[in-house]
Design a protein around this motif. Sequence first.
Motif, PDB file in Angstrom:
ATOM      1  N   UNK A  99       8.560   1.040  -4.179  1.00 32.44           N
ATOM      2  CA  UNK A  99       8.957   2.445  -4.327  1.00 32.44           C
ATOM      3  C   UNK A  99       8.598   3.230  -3.077  1.00 32.44           C
ATOM      4  N   UNK A 100       7.414   2.997  -2.533  1.00 27.89           N
ATOM      5  CA  UNK A 100       6.997   3.718  -1.332  1.00 27.89           C
ATOM      6  C   UNK A 100       7.913   3.408  -0.160  1.00 27.89           C
ATOM      7  N   UNK A 141      -0.390  -6.980   3.258  1.00 27.95           N
ATOM      8  CA  UNK A 141      -1.301  -5.989   2.679  1.00 27.95           C
ATOM      9  C   UNK A 141      -2.594  -6.617   2.205  1.00 27.95           C
ATOM     10  N   UNK A 142      -3.637  -5.804   2.196  1.00 28.90           N
ATOM     11  CA  UNK A 142      -4.853  -6.136   1.473  1.00 28.90           C
ATOM     12  C   UNK A 142      -4.701  -5.637   0.044  1.00 28.90           C
ATOM     13  N   UNK A 143      -5.784  -5.236  -0.607  1.00 28.77           N
ATOM     14  CA  UNK A 143      -5.664  -4.714  -1.977  1.00 28.77           C
ATOM     15  C   UNK A 143      -4.910  -3.388  -1.992  1.00 28.77           C
ATOM     16  N   UNK A 144      -3.893  -3.303  -2.858  1.00 28.29           N
ATOM     17  CA  UNK A 144      -3.079  -2.091  -2.967  1.00 28.29           C
ATOM     18  C   UNK A 144      -3.005  -1.691  -4.437  1.00 28.29           C
ATOM     19  N   UNK A 145      -3.160  -0.411  -4.702  1.00 25.94           N
ATOM     20  CA  UNK A 145      -3.227   0.103  -6.069  1.00 25.94           C
ATOM     21  C   UNK A 145      -1.819   0.286  -6.630  1.00 25.94           C
ATOM     22  N   UNK A 186       0.155   2.737  -2.127  1.00 28.22           N
ATOM     23  CA  UNK A 186       1.455   2.255  -1.640  1.00 28.22           C
ATOM     24  C   UNK A 186       1.976   3.038  -0.440  1.00 28.22           C
ATOM     25  N   UNK A 187       1.716   4.347  -0.413  1.00 29.31           N
ATOM     26  CA  UNK A 187       2.183   5.179   0.696  1.00 29.31           C
ATOM     27  C   UNK A 187       1.629   4.724   2.038  1.00 29.31           C
ATOM     28  N   UNK A 188       0.477   4.065   2.017  1.00 29.76           N
ATOM     29  CA  UNK A 188      -0.139   3.622   3.264  1.00 29.76           C
ATOM     30  C   UNK A 188       0.486   2.330   3.790  1.00 29.76           C
ATOM     31  N   UNK A 189       1.255   1.642   2.956  1.00 25.80           N
ATOM     32  CA  UNK A 189       1.948   0.428   3.387  1.00 25.80           C
ATOM     33  C   UNK A 189       3.328   0.736   3.972  1.00 25.80           C
ATOM     34  N   UNK A 190       3.976   1.777   3.466  1.00 21.46           N
ATOM     35  CA  UNK A 190       5.365   2.059   3.843  1.00 21.46           C
ATOM     36  C   UNK A 190       5.582   2.223   5.340  1.00 21.46           C
ATOM     37  N   UNK A 191       4.691   2.891   6.082  1.00 26.78           N
ATOM     38  CA  UNK A 191       4.948   3.049   7.518  1.00 26.78           C
ATOM     39  C   UNK A 191       5.084   1.734   8.276  1.00 26.78           C
ATOM     40  N   UNK A 192       4.411   0.695   7.831  1.00 27.86           N
ATOM     41  CA  UNK A 192       4.549  -0.608   8.495  1.00 27.86           C
ATOM     42  C   UNK A 192       5.963  -1.135   8.341  1.00 27.86           C
TER      43      UNK A 192
END
Length: 295
Positions: free
Chosen positions: A66-67, A233-237, A263-269
Amino acid sequence: MTDARDPQDPTTAHPRPDFPQQGQEHPGWTGPMDPPPDHGENSYRGSGLLNDRKTVVTGGDSGIGRAVALAYAREGADVLFTYLPEEAEEARRTTALVEDAGRTAIAMPCDLREESACREVVDRAAGEFGRIDVLVNNAAYQMSQPDGIGAITTEQFDRVVHTNLYAMFWLCKMSVPHLPAGGSIINTTSVQAYKPSPHLLDYAMTKGAIVTFTQGLAQMLVGDGIRVNAVAPGPVWTPLIPATLPDTVEFGKQAPLGRPAQPAEMAPAYVFLASAHANFITAEVMNATGGTPLP
């Protein structure tokens, strides 16, 4: 709206455990989660990095998917995303986020463990969009088995392998004819590929295979101008956590940053790897582990 580009202390930018103990039936849902996951709804601001790109995101109903769908739309891309039929309400939320950004959203309920379903996804994307610029293989399945390998049934093993590997293979194979030069494939591996947790043995195995597949496919397609990379990713909520792990209280505490990612912290990658800024990057794995060193 806050701005994700503002400087933040990464150790305190999002909730830290201990979290309430919570469990759900698979596949899990966003609504009951405490704290609620952040997909970038109030923080992600686009910069036109993916203007008019035609993208496919598997597992786009919640979590990282979703992110990514939200970020792609705010960067100017149209998005076809897949979801399990029982996740229809989650999918409606993703659709709304993409459409609110002024982009086309195509939500496809399907089970990617079936080759025919993967074919339908690619055919629909190619038919409606005319091409596929970016394929994001994000859908995954895991189930914790603290009692060891003896507790991993053949049924579970098949589901993990078919969801995480077969679907990725089929979607890549079927999408390549529709990917122009400048196109991009982004797979989702995990910190588990390098530092496997014993209770996630089968899941970790598939994530290791994704690294190898990504590196090999990248070399195969480089002459066609198609880049292939992965995010680890590491652990993602995400909803997968309360739906598949027995303990959510300390989830993410093991990361050096002391918390799980949102999840928002993964999207930029995924945005960066899909964009022209990454034109010289292929066969790479971008680690987003919260400080856990990986090879």
